[in-house]
Design a protein around this motif. Structure first.
Motif, mmCIF file in Angstrom:
data_model
loop_
_atom_site.group_PDB
_atom_site.id
_atom_site.type_symbol
_atom_site.label_atom_id
_atom_site.label_comp_id
_atom_site.label_asym_id
_atom_site.label_seq_id
_atom_site.Cartn_x
_atom_site.Cartn_y
_atom_site.Cartn_z
ATOM 1 N N LEU A 64 61.973 51.174 64.966
ATOM 2 C CA LEU A 64 61.731 50.021 65.623
ATOM 3 C C LEU A 64 62.516 48.678 65.120
ATOM 4 O O LEU A 64 63.032 47.859 65.846
ATOM 5 N N VAL A 72 68.655 41.776 68.867
ATOM 6 C CA VAL A 72 68.832 40.322 68.435
ATOM 7 C C VAL A 72 70.020 40.033 67.977
ATOM 8 O O VAL A 72 70.415 39.005 67.821
ATOM 9 N N GLU A 75 72.218 38.553 63.141
ATOM 10 C CA GLU A 75 72.310 37.515 62.757
ATOM 11 C C GLU A 75 72.345 36.991 61.204
ATOM 12 O O GLU A 75 71.257 37.547 60.321
ATOM 13 N N LEU A 147 54.825 41.216 75.801
ATOM 14 C CA LEU A 147 55.711 40.325 74.848
ATOM 15 C C LEU A 147 57.262 40.869 75.549
ATOM 16 O O LEU A 147 57.977 39.957 75.649
ATOM 17 N N LEU A 148 57.606 41.921 75.696
ATOM 18 C CA LEU A 148 58.705 42.448 76.104
ATOM 19 C C LEU A 148 59.010 42.496 77.496
ATOM 20 O O LEU A 148 60.182 42.880 78.154
ATOM 21 N N ILE B 31 62.644 38.385 61.174
ATOM 22 C CA ILE B 31 62.771 39.932 60.889
ATOM 23 C C ILE B 31 62.339 40.177 59.486
ATOM 24 O O ILE B 31 61.991 41.140 58.937
ATOM 25 N N ALA B 76 53.558 45.396 62.620
ATOM 26 C CA ALA B 76 55.007 45.414 62.567
ATOM 27 C C ALA B 76 55.350 45.258 63.994
ATOM 28 O O ALA B 76 56.551 44.583 64.361
ATOM 29 N N VAL B 77 54.814 46.041 64.854
ATOM 30 C CA VAL B 77 55.434 46.242 66.346
ATOM 31 C C VAL B 77 55.025 44.706 66.842
ATOM 32 O O VAL B 77 56.346 44.325 67.669
ATOM 33 N N ILE B 78 53.969 44.188 66.796
ATOM 34 C CA ILE B 78 53.791 42.839 67.368
ATOM 35 C C ILE B 78 54.834 41.877 66.924
ATOM 36 O O ILE B 78 55.463 41.011 67.603
ATOM 37 N N ILE B 80 57.619 42.394 65.526
ATOM 38 C CA ILE B 80 59.292 42.282 66.118
ATOM 39 C C ILE B 80 59.125 42.093 67.397
ATOM 40 O O ILE B 80 60.345 41.324 67.633
ATOM 41 N N ALA B 81 58.438 42.384 68.357
ATOM 42 C CA ALA B 81 58.396 41.769 69.866
ATOM 43 C C ALA B 81 58.484 40.463 69.792
ATOM 44 O O ALA B 81 59.208 39.789 70.345
ATOM 45 N N LEU B 82 57.580 39.768 68.994
ATOM 46 C CA LEU B 82 57.665 38.230 68.888
ATOM 47 C C LEU B 82 58.901 37.535 68.388
ATOM 48 O O LEU B 82 59.498 36.888 69.084
ATOM 49 N N VAL B 84 61.845 38.980 68.850
ATOM 50 C CA VAL B 84 62.870 39.252 69.921
ATOM 51 C C VAL B 84 62.605 38.246 70.884
ATOM 52 O O VAL B 84 63.721 37.913 71.438
ATOM 53 N N GLN B 85 61.343 37.819 71.349
ATOM 54 C CA GLN B 85 61.243 36.859 72.363
ATOM 55 C C GLN B 85 61.732 35.682 72.074
ATOM 56 O O GLN B 85 62.282 34.705 72.740
ATOM 57 N N ARG B 87 63.973 35.179 69.795
ATOM 58 C CA ARG B 87 65.544 35.155 69.762
ATOM 59 C C ARG B 87 66.117 34.939 71.063
ATOM 60 O O ARG B 87 67.051 33.878 71.436
ATOM 61 N N ARG B 88 65.362 35.314 72.159
ATOM 62 C CA ARG B 88 65.801 35.345 73.498
ATOM 63 C C ARG B 88 65.524 33.967 74.161
ATOM 64 O O ARG B 88 66.446 33.387 74.771
ATOM 65 N N LEU B 93 66.801 32.849 64.957
ATOM 66 C CA LEU B 93 65.669 33.422 64.108
ATOM 67 C C LEU B 93 65.110 32.661 62.909
ATOM 68 O O LEU B 93 64.355 33.117 62.142
#
Lengths: 187, 103
Positions: A64, A72, A75, A147-148, B31, B76-78, B80-82, B84-85, B87-88, B93
């Motif tokens: 993951l 990302v 960075e 979220l994704l 991260i 950890a999953v949530i 990481i997803a946060l 990524v969002q 960063r987009r 970060l």
């Protein structure tokens, strides 16, 4: 003799996680911590947890992290601490000393006892925990999907401007055509 | 039960907690903050197993540790997803740059 070496290696790996500049290297050091920790669990008698930690901690979570870092980008954030490092180290040393002072006498009071096997303990005596874990996994999957997920109609400024420009050009073309028809009728 | 391994395990718990708190308080990358949380949870897991080994209740402790691992993975999953969002949408970060509050 193996456990002290493993513990020293775990602490060193954990420290390297924050010393390395690149995120991908940090994720790999974390995987090393998980792998060594699973060996310690095995040595201490927690065989089932050792297997789960090795597969989930060192496998799934590392994948993951690598996946997220791939999205990302690796960075390099300026590693200037929010708090002064000497202050942080002082607080942590104080915390560690206090915890050691409280915990070392407690751990010397070892007890003897018998208990049911792991499967009985997990499925029968702590069945509610399993239900909570299932709910937690579903909540995690739903949260991740939410979220994704990409927005279906993004309302970014450039796209909104494009739509407005297209509408204007359509309106202008309609007006021009109606004017031409009026001229034809007039003739 | 091996008392000396319990003491060594306790030193490991304190060391992992120290490193995890150090990472949590000093880093600014989102991260890396999730990685620091992972290390703190690993200290907790080690604490559970050492306690089970010392009190001869390793099976009870293992069933608790499985719950902790599941919860930790979901966190950890949530996280990481946060990240990524963020960063987009924001383009960074760095937690310091994410704050939009001005006072």
């Amino acid at each position: 003799m193996q456990i002290p070496l493993l513990i020293a290696a775990i602490i060193m790996f954990a420290f390297q996680t924050f010393r390395s500049k690149r995120l991908i290297t940090s994720a790999l050091w974390l995987a090393g911590v998980s792998a060594l920790l699973s060996v310690v669990f095995f040595q201490l008698g927690g065989w089932q947890v050792a297997v789960i930690e090795l597969s989930v901690g060192a496998g799934l979570v590392t994948i993951l992290f690598v996946f997220a870092i791939n999205i990302v980008g690796d960075e390099v954030v300026e590693e200037r601490s929010l708090l002064p490092r000497s202050f942080v180290v002082g607080i942590i040393l104080l915390n560690t000393l206090l915890m050691g002072w409280f915990l070392f006498p407690v751990i010397s009071q070892a007890t003897e006892g018998t208990e049911p096997p792991f499967s009985t303990m997990l499925w029968q005596e702590r069945g509610l925990d399993i239900l909570v874990q299932i709910v937690l996994i579903f909540a995690g999957v739903l949260g991740l999907l939410g979220l994704l997920a990409e927005a279906k109609a993004p309302l970014d400024q450039p796209i909104a401007e494009q739509v407005a420009a297209r509408r204007e050009s359509d309106l202008k073309a309609l007006q021009d055509s109606s004017l031409e028809k009026e001229k034809e009728y007039a003739i | 039960m091996n008392l000396s391994s319990s003491y060594v395990g306790l030193i490991g718990i304190l060391g992992l907690l120290g490193v995890g708190f150090y990472g949590l308080l000093t880093t600014r990358n989102l991260i890396r903050i999730v990685i620091a949380l992972q290390i703190l949870v690993k200290a907790t897991l080690l604490g559970l197993i050492v306690a089970g080994n010392t009190s001869n209740q390793i099976n009870l402790v293992q069933s608790l540790a499985v719950t902790v691992i599941v919860a930790d993975t979901v966190v950890a999953v949530i996280g990481i997803a946060l990240a990524v969002q963020i960063r987009r949408r924001v383009g960074t970060l760095d937690v310091k740059e994410l704050s939009t509050l001005r006072g």
